[in-house]
Design an enzyme around this catalytic site. Structure first.
Site, PDB file in Angstrom:
ATOM      1  N   THR A  92       0.833  -1.194   0.000  1.00 18.18           N
ATOM      2  CA  THR A  92       0.000   0.000   0.000  1.00 18.18           C
ATOM      3  C   THR A  92       0.869   1.246   0.000  1.00 18.18           C
ATOM      4  OG1 THR A  92      -1.719  -1.199   1.198  1.00 18.18           O
ATOM      5  CG2 THR A  92      -1.821   1.202   1.288  1.00 18.18           C
ATOM      6  N   ASP A 142       2.609 -10.615   6.319  1.00 15.32           N
ATOM      7  CA  ASP A 142       3.727  -9.719   6.018  1.00 15.32           C
ATOM      8  C   ASP A 142       3.267  -8.259   5.970  1.00 15.32           C
ATOM      9  OD1 ASP A 142       5.293 -11.978   5.900  1.00 15.32           O
ATOM     10  OD2 ASP A 142       5.177 -12.153   3.732  1.00 15.32           O
ATOM     11  N   ASP A 163       3.866 -13.564  10.142  1.00 11.81           N
ATOM     12  CA  ASP A 163       5.082 -12.785   9.883  1.00 11.81           C
ATOM     13  C   ASP A 163       4.766 -11.310   9.699  1.00 11.81           C
ATOM     14  OD1 ASP A 163       6.443 -15.198   9.885  1.00 11.81           O
ATOM     15  OD2 ASP A 163       6.298 -15.434   7.727  1.00 11.81           O
TER      16      ASP A 163
END
Length: 190
Positions: A92, A142, A163
């Site tokens: 993003t 992530d 993660d």
């Protein structure tokens, strides 16, 4: 996205630093620009002055917001999509610039990873000496790529499942909240 080629200094860090110019982004057209990218593009190459980019409340598709609860930048991309995006290109917000300061913005990757577990980065920070204050990072897998460099996160909220903070960055997280969203859900379960 254009990478800033400016050298910024935190005004809080030195009493001598002062903001030379403030640029206002407002989607309604009452600011200097309607988009974040237009504001960033207006900063001259090799700028050596402190320029503040202020974002009015709202959600922006694509640096100071009016608070992480009020200002969000959202995107729903993921790695290995049909367009060939990878970890570095699905985020993003991506910053390879050094000496950048971001405050009061939530970066959210809206991709719903429950159905297909894919990397969906909310923010990737790779420049050196970046500082992030009172920001939110929301995603699934992530979420925050603290990729390279030395970074400072203060008062930030980081939410993900798998993660959710990763990378080789040498960072300090001071009074930041990390939340593992839905931690008991098994991958692939309804």
């Amino acid at each position: 996205m254009t990478v800033l080629s400016t050298s910024l200094h935190v005004p809080v860090a030195t009493a001598a630093a002062s903001i030379a110019k403030t640029i206002v982004v407002n989607r309604s057209g009452t600011g200097d620009f309607r988009s974040v990218q237009e504001a960033i593009n207006s900063v001259p190459d090799y700028n050596n002055q402190w320029i503040k980019i202020h974002l009015a409340s709202g959600s922006y598709i694509l640096l100071e917001g009016e608070g992480a609860q009020k200002t969000s930048i959202e995107w729903g991309d993921y790695a290995s999509d049909s367009r060939g995006h990878d970890t570095a290109s699905c985020g993003t917000f991506t910053s390879y610039a050094s000496n950048i300061v971001v405050a009061g913005i939530t970066f959210k990757n809206t991709y719903d990873g429950y159905s297909h577990t894919k990397q969906a980065v909310a923010a990737l920070i790779a420049g050196d000496k970046s500082s992030l204050y009172s920001c939110g990072f929301v995603g699934y897998q992530d979420t925050l790529a603290d990729l390279f460099g030395r970074h400072y996160f203060k008062g930030c909220y980081i939410q993900g499942v798998t993660d959710f903070i990763f990378g080789l960055g040498q960072s300090i997280y001071e009074v930041s909240t990390r939340t593992c969203r839905d931690s008991i859900r098994v991958h692939g379960s309804p």
